[in-house]
Motif scaffolding. Structure first.
Motif, mmCIF file in Angstrom:
data_model
loop_
_atom_site.group_PDB
_atom_site.id
_atom_site.type_symbol
_atom_site.label_atom_id
_atom_site.label_comp_id
_atom_site.label_asym_id
_atom_site.label_seq_id
_atom_site.Cartn_x
_atom_site.Cartn_y
_atom_site.Cartn_z
ATOM 1 N N THR A 3 70.295 3.621 68.647
ATOM 2 C CA THR A 3 71.310 4.213 67.778
ATOM 3 C C THR A 3 72.611 3.422 67.834
ATOM 4 O O THR A 3 73.278 3.195 66.812
ATOM 5 C CB THR A 3 71.570 5.665 68.189
ATOM 6 N N THR A 4 72.993 2.952 69.037
ATOM 7 C CA THR A 4 74.208 2.154 69.194
ATOM 8 C C THR A 4 74.095 0.826 68.440
ATOM 9 O O THR A 4 75.021 0.404 67.735
ATOM 10 C CB THR A 4 74.489 1.894 70.678
ATOM 11 N N GLU A 5 72.944 0.157 68.604
ATOM 12 C CA GLU A 5 72.739 -1.116 67.903
ATOM 13 C C GLU A 5 72.728 -0.911 66.391
ATOM 14 O O GLU A 5 73.291 -1.728 65.648
ATOM 15 C CB GLU A 5 71.426 -1.749 68.362
ATOM 16 N N LEU A 6 72.124 0.169 65.929
ATOM 17 C CA LEU A 6 72.084 0.438 64.498
ATOM 18 C C LEU A 6 73.479 0.687 63.933
ATOM 19 O O LEU A 6 73.836 0.197 62.858
ATOM 20 C CB LEU A 6 71.187 1.649 64.230
ATOM 21 N N SER A 7 74.302 1.403 64.666
ATOM 22 C CA SER A 7 75.684 1.653 64.223
ATOM 23 C C SER A 7 76.504 0.367 64.196
ATOM 24 O O SER A 7 77.338 0.168 63.304
ATOM 25 C CB SER A 7 76.347 2.693 65.118
ATOM 26 N N GLN A 8 76.249 -0.508 65.178
ATOM 27 C CA GLN A 8 76.953 -1.789 65.196
ATOM 28 C C GLN A 8 76.559 -2.647 63.992
ATOM 29 O O GLN A 8 77.408 -3.290 63.359
ATOM 30 C CB GLN A 8 76.657 -2.532 66.503
ATOM 31 N N ILE A 9 75.268 -2.651 63.692
ATOM 32 C CA ILE A 9 74.797 -3.418 62.536
ATOM 33 C C ILE A 9 75.415 -2.892 61.247
ATOM 34 O O ILE A 9 75.863 -3.649 60.387
ATOM 35 C CB ILE A 9 73.255 -3.389 62.466
#
Length: 307
Positions: A3-9
């Motif tokens: 979820t963190t990586e997706l939000s960063q992307i």
């Protein structure tokens, strides 16, 4: 973690989209500055000079009386000078570009030639005028003639035609060359039957740019002795004596539209300023017509290409 990586992307994508939008807006504003400046200047010329545009303005010679003055010698001289410029620069420029891109060996001499050709495209036009004064006017003995003016402007646009020809050839997909060589075509057949026809629309772009620059040049024409007041036309290129073609007009004195405009704008009378605006409007229309023909040819040639 996912979820963190997706939000960063998503944040990176959002930031990039904002940057793209800002860049698009900045580019549009920059375009509008140029367009609006041209529209404002063109509108002013139309407003000041439209009243003077009539058949007499095209058919009369320059005069000390503004109401009787015309641009006959100027527009005829511009057309003849542009004819010499096109005949001298376009074939030579295309041939030089094809040679440098397809035939010239890759060595230090070729690199030096390429650097000099690229740099010549940015040389001030007055330098070409001084060169032509020493070479064409005095050394070759062409005098202050249409031939000298056409060759001078031909030298001026030659680097532009060479560079655009090379760029157009480089833009052709490599499989065109490989396919032609694969079926046994010689280098000349590849160049003449495939590369040059496919590159013609791109080459036409360089020709348009070069001719548009040449028709409005003043400094090199003044340097080689263009007349500011001329009340005669060059001899006709067609005669009634065999071989029925005369080249005497190449040796004739001349004037061109920018020179005539300069002559009128240097006078304080308001009527001459109006004449200059009318001449400027006609010069812009001549340039647009010349570009329109070239763009139409480029469009037709581009439609005939099948990769």
């Amino acid at each position: 973690m996912q979820t963190t990586e997706l939000s960063q992307i998503r944040s990176v994508i959002s930031a990039n989209r904002r940057f793209d939008l800002l860049f698009a807006v900045a580019g549009f504003l920059a375009l509008m500055v140029g367009v609006l400046a041209f529209v404002a200047l063109f509108s002013e010329m139309v407003g000041n000079g439209i009243e003077r545009i009539n058949p007499d303005f095209f058919m009369n010679f320059p005069s000390r009386r503004a109401g009787n003055a015309g641009i006959l010698s100027a527009w005829v001289g511009s057309l003849l000078v542009m004819l010499v410029t096109a005949v001298s620069a376009i074939p030579l420029g295309i041939a030089a570009g094809v040679y440098l891109e397809e035939y010239a060996p890759k060595n230090i001499m070729t690199d030096l030639i390429e650097i000099n050709v690229t740099n010549l495209a940015g040389v001030p036009s007055i330098v070409y005028g001084l060169l032509a004064l020493g070479v064409f006017v005095y050394a070759f003995g062409f005098g202050q003639s249409i031939l000298s003016a056409g060759l001078t402007l031909g030298l001026l646009i030659l680097p532009v035609v060479i560079v655009s020809t090379r760029e157009a050839l480089r833009a052709i997909p490599v499989h065109i060359r490989e396919g032609a060589y694969g079926v046994g075509a010689t280098q000349w057949q590849v160049v003449s039957d495939h590369l040059v026809p496919y590159a013609t629309p791109g080459i036409m772009t360089g020709v348009i740019i070069g001719m548009s620059r040449a028709i409005g040049e003043t400094a090199p024409i003044i340097t080689i002795g263009a007349l500011t007041f001329i009340a005669f036309l060059p001899p006709a290129p067609i005669s009634d004596v065999a071989p029925f073609i005369s080249f005497e007009w190449l040796k004739s004195g001349f004037t061109v539209m920018p020179i005539q405009m300069f002559n009128w704008t240097s006078r304080p009378e308001e009527a001459f300023q109006q004449n200059a605006a009318a001449a400027g409007l006609i010069l812009v229309l001549m340039t647009l017509m010349m570009n329109g023909v070239a763009i139409w040819l480029r469009y037709r040639l581009r439609k005939s290409i099948s990769w």
